[in-house]
Design a protein around this motif. Structure first.
Motif, short mmCIF file in Angstrom:
data_model
loop_
_atom_site.label_atom_id
_atom_site.label_comp_id
_atom_site.label_asym_id
_atom_site.label_seq_id
_atom_site.Cartn_x
_atom_site.Cartn_y
_atom_site.Cartn_z
N VAL A 825 -63.47 -25.88 -45.66
CA VAL A 825 -64.74 -25.17 -45.62
C VAL A 825 -65.76 -25.95 -46.45
CG1 VAL A 825 -65.95 -22.99 -45.99
CG2 VAL A 825 -63.52 -22.98 -45.44
N VAL A 826 -66.96 -26.20 -45.88
CA VAL A 826 -68.05 -26.83 -46.61
C VAL A 826 -69.27 -25.93 -46.52
CG1 VAL A 826 -67.21 -29.17 -46.18
CG2 VAL A 826 -68.83 -28.14 -44.60
N LYS A 827 -70.24 -26.16 -47.39
CA LYS A 827 -71.40 -25.28 -47.52
C LYS A 827 -72.68 -26.07 -47.31
CE LYS A 827 -73.66 -22.13 -50.83
NZ LYS A 827 -73.60 -21.57 -52.20
N GLN A 828 -73.67 -25.41 -46.69
CA GLN A 828 -75.01 -25.98 -46.51
C GLN A 828 -76.04 -24.99 -46.99
OE1 GLN A 828 -74.23 -26.72 -42.17
NE2 GLN A 828 -75.47 -28.53 -42.56
N THR A 829 -77.24 -25.52 -47.30
CA THR A 829 -78.35 -24.64 -47.63
C THR A 829 -78.86 -23.97 -46.36
OG1 THR A 829 -79.93 -26.47 -47.41
CG2 THR A 829 -79.03 -26.04 -49.61
N LEU A 830 -79.69 -22.95 -46.53
CA LEU A 830 -80.23 -22.24 -45.38
C LEU A 830 -81.23 -23.10 -44.64
CD1 LEU A 830 -80.67 -18.67 -46.90
CD2 LEU A 830 -78.91 -19.42 -45.31
N GLU A 834 -80.89 -27.31 -44.23
CA GLU A 834 -79.46 -27.31 -44.01
C GLU A 834 -78.79 -28.52 -44.64
OE1 GLU A 834 -78.83 -26.86 -39.81
OE2 GLU A 834 -79.09 -24.70 -39.90
N HIS A 835 -79.08 -28.80 -45.91
CA HIS A 835 -78.44 -29.89 -46.62
C HIS A 835 -77.06 -29.46 -47.09
CE1 HIS A 835 -82.59 -31.82 -47.65
NE2 HIS A 835 -82.23 -32.00 -46.40
N ILE A 836 -76.11 -30.39 -47.09
CA ILE A 836 -74.76 -30.11 -47.58
C ILE A 836 -74.80 -30.07 -49.10
CG2 ILE A 836 -72.38 -30.91 -47.59
CD1 ILE A 836 -72.97 -32.34 -44.96
N VAL A 837 -74.17 -29.07 -49.69
CA VAL A 837 -74.14 -28.90 -51.16
C VAL A 837 -72.70 -28.69 -51.60
CG1 VAL A 837 -76.48 -27.98 -51.31
CG2 VAL A 837 -74.58 -26.43 -50.92
N ASP A 838 -72.46 -28.85 -52.92
CA ASP A 838 -71.14 -28.64 -53.48
C ASP A 838 -70.80 -27.15 -53.50
OD1 ASP A 838 -70.74 -31.33 -53.92
OD2 ASP A 838 -71.54 -31.27 -55.96
N MET A 839 -69.54 -26.87 -53.25
CA MET A 839 -69.05 -25.50 -53.35
C MET A 839 -68.47 -25.27 -54.73
SD MET A 839 -67.33 -24.78 -49.61
CE MET A 839 -67.37 -23.02 -49.90
N THR A 840 -68.48 -24.02 -55.17
CA THR A 840 -67.97 -23.64 -56.49
C THR A 840 -66.87 -22.60 -56.30
OG1 THR A 840 -69.58 -21.85 -56.76
CG2 THR A 840 -70.26 -24.05 -57.47
N ARG A 841 -66.26 -22.23 -57.43
CA ARG A 841 -65.21 -21.21 -57.36
C ARG A 841 -65.77 -19.86 -56.94
NH1 ARG A 841 -60.50 -23.10 -59.13
NH2 ARG A 841 -60.48 -24.97 -60.42
N ASP A 842 -67.04 -19.62 -57.22
CA ASP A 842 -67.63 -18.36 -56.77
C ASP A 842 -67.69 -18.29 -55.24
OD1 ASP A 842 -67.98 -17.64 -59.40
OD2 ASP A 842 -70.05 -18.39 -59.49
N ASP A 843 -67.78 -19.46 -54.60
CA ASP A 843 -67.81 -19.47 -53.14
C ASP A 843 -66.46 -19.11 -52.53
OD1 ASP A 843 -70.53 -20.24 -52.74
OD2 ASP A 843 -69.99 -22.25 -53.39
N MET A 844 -65.40 -19.21 -53.32
CA MET A 844 -64.08 -18.91 -52.77
C MET A 844 -63.97 -17.45 -52.33
SD MET A 844 -61.21 -20.93 -54.96
CE MET A 844 -61.12 -22.73 -54.96
N LEU A 845 -64.64 -16.54 -53.05
CA LEU A 845 -64.58 -15.12 -52.67
C LEU A 845 -65.17 -14.90 -51.28
CD1 LEU A 845 -65.65 -13.51 -56.08
CD2 LEU A 845 -63.33 -13.73 -55.15
N ILE A 846 -66.26 -15.62 -51.02
CA ILE A 846 -66.90 -15.48 -49.71
C ILE A 846 -66.04 -16.12 -48.63
CG2 ILE A 846 -68.95 -16.04 -48.36
CD1 ILE A 846 -70.55 -15.99 -50.93
N THR A 847 -65.53 -17.32 -48.89
CA THR A 847 -64.73 -18.00 -47.87
C THR A 847 -63.41 -17.28 -47.62
OG1 THR A 847 -63.81 -19.47 -49.58
CG2 THR A 847 -65.75 -20.23 -48.38
N ASN A 848 -62.84 -16.66 -48.67
CA ASN A 848 -61.62 -15.88 -48.45
C ASN A 848 -61.86 -14.75 -47.45
OD1 ASN A 848 -60.16 -17.46 -50.20
ND2 ASN A 848 -60.39 -16.08 -51.95
N PHE A 849 -63.06 -14.15 -47.55
CA PHE A 849 -63.38 -13.06 -46.64
C PHE A 849 -63.67 -13.60 -45.23
CE2 PHE A 849 -66.46 -10.06 -44.77
CZ PHE A 849 -65.65 -8.93 -44.73
N LEU A 850 -64.34 -14.76 -45.17
CA LEU A 850 -64.69 -15.33 -43.87
C LEU A 850 -63.46 -15.72 -43.07
CD1 LEU A 850 -67.78 -17.60 -44.65
CD2 LEU A 850 -67.75 -15.51 -43.31
#
Length: 864
Positions: A825-830, A834-850
């Motif tokens: 899973v990778v993350k982009q800005t809105l 739509e630039h690619i940005v670094d993901m953090t541990r806080d993003d894991m909660l969202i990706t776990n749900f996705l």
């Protein structure tokens, strides 16, 4: 964009600047170009820059209009040259109607479009300087108004990437010194009295009509009894929609379907030289390319809101602005109302005094007009009033001379036959560029292109070559190999003996039956070259006398471009439809250099495949790029490219009905030349990359902890979240950018193969965009995301193991279905960046749900 004219045309010296002959066309142009509201250098002073354009209540639509200082719609006039063969002209039988899907909505929007070009700035011997300046100033005026409107509307938008897409008043064709500008003028709606389907009336029936043919008559639009629908008598000169020319029967079909028998045609104010109204069905018979016209128009702007569709084109997500020149009237010149006497009054009134080479004031006016003509011996006739019959002959001769507009100039410079011989010696790209110079050369260049294409196919189809073209269009087949190269270079000889055809899997049987039954060829082999077996679905080779036709198709559900881009050399990466040609690596092909690909390196000597395996007298075949002696740059054999990237391919179209551009639209294919590079000057050569070769990929925690060289050597990189098939928890991992990417990275530029294998190790073509899913919102939830999250999946090969991590996560949500392989899973800005940005541990909660089981089931990901 601006055109300039020579200010010396008004010199009073007869010896240095002789006056052009004042033909009826010359006089009409002069009078119309100096009468208001003709465009001049002061026209824009009457058009305020503030609050322009803006809506007008008096107008029937919601567009924005340019207004003058009085608050009325800004109206202007300018002279121009008609181009009915232009790319944007829509004055034929069906005007601007779509070629398919004709319905009531399209009829309601039916308009005519005329493409016009400014007067030639070098035509001072044909046109008055005032007309040239007026025509040139019009293009400059449109440029200024367009720029002011764009600046005002984009003032609050910080990034240019977020600017709405705009279609300006003008259109361009050609490049560099061959670039030409034209203006598209659009008429008002052509069809009136259109019935409202929501208010369609049903015939009232009587008791005695029950069970009779009244019901059938009502459904067909006829009254009970079956009589035809009575039509209302029309005023003299008015036409119905059914009266328009209908060569394809399209009007008749839509009239029957929607009951448009009463619809009338609204004729715009387009006048002949005698002042007669030219009806819409007469445009192609009474107007012709090269005619000089005086156009009266108004300007308006349509603002299109941004598209909210997820699968809509990216360019529509910012909205768009469409600038239009609306036609109010058009006068064909010369104008019969402009007589010599009328012209003399305008000429005298505007100048304020008689010119130095005019006759004295006490002379007869007739002598002033005729006294400028020279005798055959080169001396002036100086005496007499001139002869009326001679004047008529002069005007008649000159009017015929200028009937064809600018085409006359080129027609007298070069004979058509000589011009064709010169054009035939050019390459296809130069032929296309030549066609943009003028209308006369466009006609000749088109004839040369069609003749060259015919000469290539006739030897293989004889009298049935036209049927061969039809079958190729029907089956969406492509012509590749030496035939396509001959079309590009123009070196068409009598020794052409091979015709190589590539067709989609579904069209293979259709083309094979045609070659066998219609052309009379016989199959000699169905075994393709060993170097191409991995990408070929079916293969046949046919022969007839000395001619050979090869037919190949890719595997089912694969694009034909897999075959083209797996060719043995870069010179074989070329193909054409019946209306256009595409070649990859055009720089090398123009230098007559061919680089062997991975398939070409598998060809042994004397076992010819394409351009590989033999010597060529006019083509230099190289095993790799080592001969360059400098870095390969973006053309390194190991770098991946997408067919949507236009840097390494070239399009040439000559028939828009079978445009070659469509073959690359919405196609998800990437390619590379080879798996290694032997150029020692290249930073990606095999010696440097020996320790960074692609491995087996990641699967467990050890693969995350001990990163191989293929990950560590690449820069830059971003942090993503990896859900390994054998991992006990998700990990933040490096996701680098692929080699050779010099722009801002996009999703397709990420090197994800180590984490989720999406390409085979030895593949040179692949399709991988279907192996990812982007989330702009959380499905079945009101939760708002601060960015977009893209999930990459492993390519299915039937050997992927069950993802234990996702299986455990699914058990927590009550889901038991299995998911195979790792995901990333990778993350982009809105939007819009739509630039690619670094993901953090806080993003894991969202990706776990996705990636919970409910969401995974909705993805329905299938193996390629």
């Amino acid at each position: 964009m601006s055109s300039t004219s020579n200010p010396s045309v008004h010199s009073s010296s007869r010896e240095t600047t002789p006056e052009p002959a004042k033909t009826p066309l010359w006089m009409s142009l002069y009078v119309h170009s100096i009468r208001p509201p003709a465009v001049n250098e002061d026209t824009l002073s009457g058009v305020p820059s503030a609050n322009n354009p803006r809506p007008l209540r008096a107008m029937p639509d919601n567009a924005d209009y340019w207004v003058n200082n009085a608050g009325e719609a800004f109206t202007f006039k300018f002279p121009a040259i008609l181009d009915l063969l232009g790319q944007f002209d829509r004055s034929g039988a069906y005007f601007n109607l779509p070629r398919t899907g004709l319905d009531l909505g399209a009829i309601k929007k039916m308009r005519a479009q005329f493409e016009v070009r400014p007067l030639d700035t070098k035509g001072e011997d044909i046109f008055p300087a005032e007309a040239i300046r007026c025509s040139s100033a019009t293009l400059d005026m449109l440029n200024v108004l367009h720029g002011e409107a764009e600046d005002a509307r984009n003032a609050l938008i910080r990034s240019k990437a977020a600017y709405p897409r705009d279609a300006p008043f003008w259109r361009t064709s050609g490049f560099d010194e061959n670039q030409c500008f034209s203006i598209v003028v659009t008429t008002d709606l052509l069809v009136g009295n259109i019935p409202d389907p929501g208010r369609a009336s049903v015939p009232r029936l009587r008791r005695c009509d029950i069970g009779t043919k009244a019901k059938a008559a009502a459904s067909s639009g006829s009254p009970p009894g079956g009589d035809p629908v009575p039509t209302t008598p029309l005023e003299p000169g008015t036409q119905r929609l059914s009266d328009l020319p209908d060569p394809l029967g399209r009007y008749a079909a839509v009239i029957r379907e929607y009951g448009l028998q009463e619809c009338t045609v609204i004729a715009p104010k387009i006048l002949s030289g005698n002042g007669d109204l030219i009806e819409p069905h007469e445009y192609r018979s009474k107007l012709k390319t090269g005619d000089i016209v005086m156009i009266e128009g108004q300007l308006k702007l349509w603002t299109i809101s941004p598209s909210r569709r997820e699968n809509g084109p990216q360019e529509d997500k910012n909205g768009s602005c469409r600038y239009q020149v609306m036609l109010k009237s058009m006068q064909l010149l010369p104008d019969a109302k402009v007589t010599p006497a009328t012209f003399a009054n305008y000429f005298s009134d505007v100048k304020g005094k008689r010119k130095a080479n005019d006759a004295p004031e006490d002379d007869h006016p007739k002598k002033k007009l005729a006294g400028d003509d020279a005798d055959y011996d080169g001396e002036k006739s100086g005496e007499g009033y001139g002869d009326a019959e001679d004047d008529d002959d002069l005007y008649g001769c000159m009017s015929r001379r200028y009937e064809t507009g600018t085409s006359y100039v080129f027609g007298n410079v070069l004979n058509d036959d000589i011009t064709c011989l010169i054009i035939e010696m050019l390459g296809l790209s130069d032929v296309t560029s030549t066609s943009h110079v003028c209308q006369s050369l466009r006609r000749l260049a088109k004839a040369v292109t069609e003749r060259r294409f015919r000469r290539l196919l006739v030897p293989f189809g004889d009298e049935a070559w036209k049927d061969l073209v039809g079958v190729l269009r029907q089956s969406k087949g492509l012509i590749t190999g030496s035939t396509a190269r001959a079309m590009l270079s123009g070196e068409v000889g009598n020794s052409m003996r091979d015709l190589n055809l590539v067709v989609p899997h579904d069209g293979f049987k259709t083309l094979e039956d045609f070659v066998l039954d219609k052309l009379g060829y016989s199959c000699i082999t169905s075994t393709c070259h060993p170097a191409m077996t991995t990408v070929t679905g079916h293969f046949r080779k046919y022969s007839l006398a000395t001619k050979i036709i090869t037919l190949a198709c890719p595997a089912r559900n694969q694009s034909v471009l897999h075959l083209i881009l797996s060719a043995p050399t870069t010179a074989d990466m070329i193909y054409m439809t019946t209306g256009g040609l595409t070649c990859f690596y055009p720089q090398w092909l123009e230098q007559r250099v061919a680089i062997c690909t991975r398939a070409g390196n598998l060809v042994v000597w004397d076992n010819k495949l394409g351009c590989a395996g033999e010597l060529h007298k006019d083509l230099r075949v190289e095993a790799d790029t080592a001969f360059i002696g400098e870095p390969c740059g973006t053309q390194c054999p190991t770098l991946w490219h997408h067919v949507g990237d236009k840097r390494l391919r070239k399009f040439i179209n000559w028939d828009i009905t079978d445009s070659v551009t469509n073959t690359c639209n919405n196609v998800d294919i990437e390619w590379r030349i080879n798996t290694y590079c032997d150029n020692e000057a290249c930073q990606y050569n095999s010696t440097i990359m020996a320790g960074n070769l692609e491995g087996v990929g990641a699967n467990n925690r050890a693969d995350v902890k001990f990163l191989p060289g293929e990950i560590q050597c690449r820069r830059p990189w971003f942090k993503g979240i990896f859900y390994g098939a054998a991992c006990h928890r998700p990990f933040l991992v490096r996701v680098p950018v692929m080699d050779g990417i010099m722009r801002v990275p996009r999703l397709a530029d990420l090197y994800v193969d180590y984490w989720v294998r999406q390409r085979d190790h030895d593949a040179v073509t692949c399709a991988q965009r279907h192996l990812r899913k982007t989330f702009h919102s959380v499905p079945n939830s009101t939760m708002e995301l601060e960015g977009t999250y893209t999930v990459f999946f492993k390519k299915g090969n039937g050997q992927s193991t069950t993802n234990q991590l996702l299986e455990r996560m699914g058990c927590m949500t009550g889901k038991t279905s299995a998911v195979n392989g790792s995901i990333l899973v990778v993350k982009q800005t809105l939007q819009p960046k739509e630039h690619i940005v670094d993901m953090t541990r806080d993003d894991m909660l969202i990706t776990n749900f996705l990636i919970s089981r409910k969401v995974m089931e909705s993805l329905n990901v299938k193996a390629e």
